[in-house]
Design an enzyme around this catalytic site. Sequence first.
Site, PDB file in Angstrom:
ATOM      1  CE  LYS A   1      70.198 -27.247  29.683  1.00 51.29           C
ATOM      2  NZ  LYS A   1      70.677 -27.873  28.482  1.00 51.29           N
TER       3      LYS A   1
ATOM      4  CE  LYS B   1      67.196 -38.552  37.331  1.00 49.65           C
ATOM      5  NZ  LYS B   1      68.439 -38.946  37.961  1.00 49.65           N
TER       6      LYS B   1
ATOM      7  CG  ASP C   1      76.662 -27.612  33.077  1.00 50.04           C
ATOM      8  OD1 ASP C   1      76.566 -28.477  32.184  1.00 50.04           O
ATOM      9  OD2 ASP C   1      76.771 -26.399  32.830  1.00 50.04           O
TER      10      ASP C   1
ATOM     11  CB  CYS D   1     102.497  -4.732  20.531  1.00 54.40           C
ATOM     12  SG  CYS D   1     103.932  -3.676  20.781  1.00 54.40           S
TER      13      CYS D   1
ATOM     14  CG  PHE E   1      72.043 -27.668  20.660  1.00 59.90           C
ATOM     15  CD1 PHE E   1      72.989 -27.919  19.678  1.00 59.90           C
ATOM     16  CD2 PHE E   1      71.299 -28.738  21.157  1.00 59.90           C
ATOM     17  CE1 PHE E   1      73.195 -29.212  19.199  1.00 59.90           C
ATOM     18  CE2 PHE E   1      71.499 -30.024  20.678  1.00 59.90           C
ATOM     19  CZ  PHE E   1      72.447 -30.257  19.698  1.00 59.90           C
TER      20      PHE E   1
ATOM     21  CE  LYS F   1      70.481 -31.272  31.865  1.00 56.84           C
ATOM     22  NZ  LYS F   1      71.768 -31.787  31.636  1.00 56.84           N
TER      23      LYS F   1
ATOM     24  CB  CYS G   1     105.739  -3.019  24.445  1.00 66.65           C
ATOM     25  SG  CYS G   1     103.985  -2.800  24.692  1.00 66.65           S
TER      26      CYS G   1
HETATM   27  S1  IVH Z   1      69.384 -38.900  34.724  1.00 60.81           S
HETATM   28  C1  IVH Z   1      68.728 -42.076  30.944  1.00 60.81           C
HETATM   29  N1  IVH Z   1      70.086 -37.114  36.502  1.00 60.81           N
HETATM   30  O1  IVH Z   1      72.257 -34.651  31.849  1.00 60.81           O
HETATM   31  C2  IVH Z   1      69.383 -40.783  31.316  1.00 60.81           C
HETATM   32  N2  IVH Z   1      71.070 -36.984  34.338  1.00 60.81           N
HETATM   33  O2  IVH Z   1      71.064 -33.722  29.404  1.00 60.81           O
HETATM   34  C3  IVH Z   1      69.337 -40.600  32.786  1.00 60.81           C
HETATM   35  N3  IVH Z   1      72.713 -35.179  34.111  1.00 60.81           N
HETATM   36  O3  IVH Z   1      73.028 -37.518  29.983  1.00 60.81           O
HETATM   37  C4  IVH Z   1      69.974 -39.344  33.171  1.00 60.81           C
HETATM   38  N4  IVH Z   1      72.548 -34.417  36.164  1.00 60.81           N
HETATM   39  O4  IVH Z   1      74.712 -36.733  31.771  1.00 60.81           O
HETATM   40  C5  IVH Z   1      70.241 -37.554  35.232  1.00 60.81           C
HETATM   41  N5  IVH Z   1      70.631 -35.628  38.196  1.00 60.81           N
HETATM   42  C6  IVH Z   1      70.795 -36.068  36.949  1.00 60.81           C
HETATM   43  C7  IVH Z   1      71.690 -35.443  36.047  1.00 60.81           C
HETATM   44  C8  IVH Z   1      71.788 -35.940  34.742  1.00 60.81           C
HETATM   45  C9  IVH Z   1      73.149 -34.275  34.995  1.00 60.81           C
HETATM   46  C10 IVH Z   1      73.177 -35.263  32.720  1.00 60.81           C
HETATM   47  C11 IVH Z   1      73.373 -36.665  32.195  1.00 60.81           C
HETATM   48  C12 IVH Z   1      72.470 -36.746  30.996  1.00 60.81           C
HETATM   49  C13 IVH Z   1      72.345 -35.303  30.613  1.00 60.81           C
HETATM   50  C14 IVH Z   1      71.134 -35.045  29.778  1.00 60.81           C
END
Ligand code: IVH
Length: 665
Positions: free
Chosen positions: A311, A287, A119, A422, A40, A117, A428
């Site tokens: 990712k 961040k 999921d 089947c 994607f 991150k 069966c």
């Molecule tokens: S920060 C302004 N921190 O990933 C957006 N997002 O692919 C700030 N997500 O929409 C997002 N873990 O739903 C942030 N530790 C994390 C995260 C996270 C998962 C998700 C979130 C975001 C999506 C983006």
Amino acid sequence: MADIFETAERDELLQLRQFLKEQNHKYYVLNAPTISDAEFDEKMHRLQALEAKYPDLMDVNSPTQKVGSDLDDSKFFVQRAHRYPMLSLANTYNEDEVRDWLSKLPQDDLAIVCELKFDGLSISLHYQNGVLQNALTRGDGTIGDDVIANIRTIASIPQTIPFEGDIEVRGEVLLPWENFNRLNVERANNEEPLFANPRNAASGTLKLQDTDEVQKRGLDAYLYYIIGENLPFGTHFERLQWLRDLGFKTGENIRLCHSLQEVMDFIAFWDTERKNLPIATDGIVLKVNNLQLQQQLGFTAKNPRWAIAYKFQAERELTTLKSISYQVGRTGVITPVANLEPVQLSGTMVQRATLHNEDFIRSLCLQVGDKVWVEKGGEIIPKIVAVEKESNAEAVQYAFPERCPECGTPLVRIEGEAAWKCPNSEGCPPQQCGKIIHFVSRKAMNIDGLGEETIQLLFQNNLIKDVADLYDLQHKDLVVLERMGDKSATNLLNGIQKSKTVPWKRVLFALGIPMVGETTAKNIAKVFTSVDTLSHAILEQLTAVNDVGEQVANAIIAFFANERHQQIIERLKKAGLQFASDEQTELLSTKLLGKTIVISGTFAQHSREEYKNMIEANGGKNTSSVSKNTSFLLGGEGIGPDKRAKCGKLQIPIVSEQEFLAMLE
Ligand code: IVH
């Protein structure tokens, strides 16, 4: 020449745009993506490049300009505007892209917070003077679905927090691995489609219209963001600490990094360690720590500039397809399964993968002996994602078997369905055994001491052929069996005896009517309080039950029309099973029995959810769209214009909140 090239690229741009829009819908609304995240993102990058090259084709509605929308089509949930837009994150897949992002930031005292991150799917919780008010999904970034009732089932989200004023707490709702696996085992037992990964399961669960079921599934939430005024922190790291102090889960795997090396070390560590986590993670979020700097950097239309997501690559391995075998399910569905040269993938040895159905095999042009790529992209079930054809391989046409591999009966394929079946349901062996296994399972008759192995043993010794035979078993038949002493035989017979008190709704589920899962059985048993009324029901009566569409109704009618099923039910009745509910009915009244009601708009006296419950408690059925079968529309403030127009066209009455409440008095 240049013209032809340009036309092709312009064409490609438009096609990609359409394709990505469709994929967004599959991912966010249907919870069933058909391509991987990496694929994607690759296509999204290509679309971005083409849009930059052909600015005249730019469109504000392009998927490059908007976050994918998860808004629920059924409009069951109240939709509310986000007070602050809910955005997404830019994705990266390699060190170069991370270096590039870091190098564009001001370098003085630069500190980056690295987090997992999660999921799942994003949620925004609104607290007013310390009380949780609503919980919005991301929706289209501007408007979200308020899923507050489902969010209240999550024990780790506090209902109240020690904070005066308005704040918005954001994070991710997810389904931990343990609960995900348990859910899929249950779904497999009920022959319901499995969730491909915990994200899809969490997303499907959060949009359920049944809070008891949501509660059972066991969602959890991790929070990472707060928006509000005059908050007492200056860095993201402190923000997370503050969230923790307020009682939220933030996850503990967080690191403050000061160099590319430290960031890459954190990523490398979690790339391998992630398989030991209780929850699914698909990457690391980076961040900027300093909030003043975050503010200076700001946002693009879709993403913050102060954060990116790295990712993880889905793990893939090349192996050989040794053979294809065919499994026969309890309802006769034949599932092709790939037998692979064993290969190590995400810490487990993979030697089998589902091939779903004939069309799937054909779409990959799969042949025994092919080299195939298997992937476990955050998904529990390994899948074949690509085939590497040997150039000299013979192009033999793949042929699905014509006969059942277990009993030899010619297979049938119902028009419009992907599966071969089947039809020999009575003779069966895997179908016969499968039906008995389902009958005794925990959510059905829950017979202690009767597992799959014992059923096979009894079946092979000709002691049981169908579920009614269980109630004719005698101690003397059992003790002579291998691995069955006096004590186990007595336990087994006690378990069978005890099952005679199992209530009607579970007996109905145990009968194994195709497409009648646990919830549907419960809904049917509420309205049809005995097998006698149910077996004589006509289509219209059945489709008036919540959750029952025409397909399910026809399956029920066909089931009871089968003489053999009638005989089994008669024998089970004689044995003393509960084929009627003595709870009389769980309904408050039958004032709305046979009525199909659509709800639209917002209401003054009760929420939409409460009205849905009232309809069901009084015997009615709540559906989402207006059709010729709709009895009336319960309309509040701001009825959807499409619904209003359809009511006009089909002459369906619109009933006000007051009129509706008067009906129930
Ligand atoms: S920060 C302004 N921190 O990933 C957006 N997002 O692919 C700030 N997500 O929409 C997002 N873990 O739903 C942030 N530790 C994390 C995260 C996270 C998962 C998700 C979130 C975001 C999506 C983006």
